[in-house]
Design an enzyme around this catalytic site. Structure first.
Site, PDB file in Angstrom:
ATOM      1  N   LYS A 151       0.844  -1.207   0.000  1.00 51.25           N
ATOM      2  CA  LYS A 151       0.000   0.000   0.000  1.00 51.25           C
ATOM      3  C   LYS A 151       0.876   1.254   0.000  1.00 51.25           C
ATOM      4  CE  LYS A 151      -3.768  -2.498   2.205  1.00 51.25           C
ATOM      5  NZ  LYS A 151      -4.535  -2.850   3.398  1.00 51.25           N
TER       6      LYS A 151
ATOM      7  N   GLN B 123      -4.283  -1.450   9.719  1.00 52.20           N
ATOM      8  CA  GLN B 123      -4.296  -2.789   9.130  1.00 52.20           C
ATOM      9  C   GLN B 123      -4.914  -3.797  10.108  1.00 52.20           C
ATOM     10  OE1 GLN B 123      -3.530  -3.422   5.971  1.00 52.20           O
ATOM     11  NE2 GLN B 123      -3.868  -5.615   6.129  1.00 52.20           N
TER      12      GLN B 123
ATOM     13  N   ASP C 222     -10.709   3.099   4.399  1.00 53.47           N
ATOM     14  CA  ASP C 222     -11.013   1.661   4.336  1.00 53.47           C
ATOM     15  C   ASP C 222     -12.526   1.428   4.238  1.00 53.47           C
ATOM     16  OD1 ASP C 222      -9.128  -0.408   4.297  1.00 53.47           O
ATOM     17  OD2 ASP C 222      -8.529  -0.029   6.379  1.00 53.47           O
TER      18      ASP C 222
END
Ligand code: GUN
Length: 295
Positions: A54, A98, A121
């Site tokens: 990412k 994460q 997200d």
């Protein structure tokens, strides 16, 4: 005839090019530099490699990215403090924590603490609720990437029988929701299968489009799909190590078994994965534009 391989890497690259063009334009005309903060707690190798990918993509696109790597022993209080700092930092438009987090940290509390306007997200309850209602919001990256992949591969979803295997908050539930919405890439008739489903094969064999996000290596075999089905494999399972120490990956679909029966299939790696990362970049761009009043 073997299935068409849906090359997620190539499709993702085309979208990244579009994002790069838009990034250059907002930099030139508005002096706006989108910023992404990634927060990784612990040393899970899969999470490490996802977060590294990412950041690498953000860097390649010219998105400002700050990677925070915290020890597995980090307290929930400390993590919430760092999320709060990112919420207040005007150079950061998107925040990604994460998952999974170590067991002593309440994931729900952490996701709830992220400013919904920076929740790239799409995991904050405000964004989940808006998605459910079909309102503008940050869409979760993997589900949105799957819809984008299907559309760009020219696969018709309207009226299609879509069967999703897996009911996670990250993939199964949101992709099922998006696919049934009245929108481009949606309008499907959706069934969700899970660990308590009776006779799963009876459902998967009805699917025009089968989306598998179950976390079980090569679980879907040819006898569980319909002739000519489109198969989207979301699984990333580490099934071994190469001589050079690299992880050998397998999807949730037995690719070699299914490739002769499906009409189209995503490979692992190189299918859904690159799309997830690309959608994160798109969300970061969207967050920066929203913060600057450009949307
Ligand atoms: N873990 C697995 N997939 C994801 C994702 O899309 N976002 C985050 N934050 N964690 C994940």
């Amino acid at each position: 005839m073997p299935a068409t391989i849906i090359n997620g890497a190539v499709i993702a690259q085309a979208i990244r090019q579009e994002i790069a063009t838009e990034l250059a334009a907002i930099k030139a005309h508005h002096g706006l530099l989108p910023g992404l903060a990634t927060i990784l707690v612990g040393e899970d190798p899969a999470s490490q490699s996802y977060v590294a990918a990412k950041n690498k993509t953000a860097h390649a696109l010219g998105i400002h990215s700050e990677q925070m790597t915290l020890p597995a022993t980090t307290s929930e209080e400390e993590l919430l403090r760092i999320v709060g700092q990112c919420n207040r930092n005007p150079a950061i438009h998107g925040i990604l924590v994460q998952l999974p987090l170590p067991g002593h940290i309440d994931e729900t509390e952490v996701l709830f603490a992220i400013d919904p306007a920076k929740d790239v997200d799409g995991f904050h309850p405000v964004n989940v609720g808006k998605m459910m209602l079909g309102q503008r919001c940050f869409l979760p990256c993997t589900p949105n990437g799957i819809l984008e992949l299907l559309q760009r591969a020219g696969i018709t979803t309207s009226g299609a029988e879509v069967v999703v295997v897996g009911r996670s908050n990250i993939v199964g539930k949101p992709v099922a929701n998006l696919m049934l919405q009245k929108r481009a890439g949606g309008n499907a008739t959706v069934t969700v299968c899970h660990t308590r489903t009776r006779d799963m094969a009876a459902h998967t064999r009805r699917a025009d489009i089968l989306i598998v996000a179950a976390g079980s290596a090569r679980m879907i075999k040819a006898d569980q799909i319909k002739q000519g089905a489109v198969v989207i494999d979301v699984g990333v399972n580490r099934v071994g190590q190469s001589a050079t120490g690299k992880a050998v990956l397998a999807g949730d679909v037995d690719f070699d078994d299914v490739v002769g029966k499906a009409s189209a299939i995503t490979p692992v790696p190189g299918g859904v994965g690159p799309m997830t990362i690309t959608m994160l970049m798109q969300n970061t761009l969207q967050a920066a534009k929203q913060a600057a009043g450009l949307l």
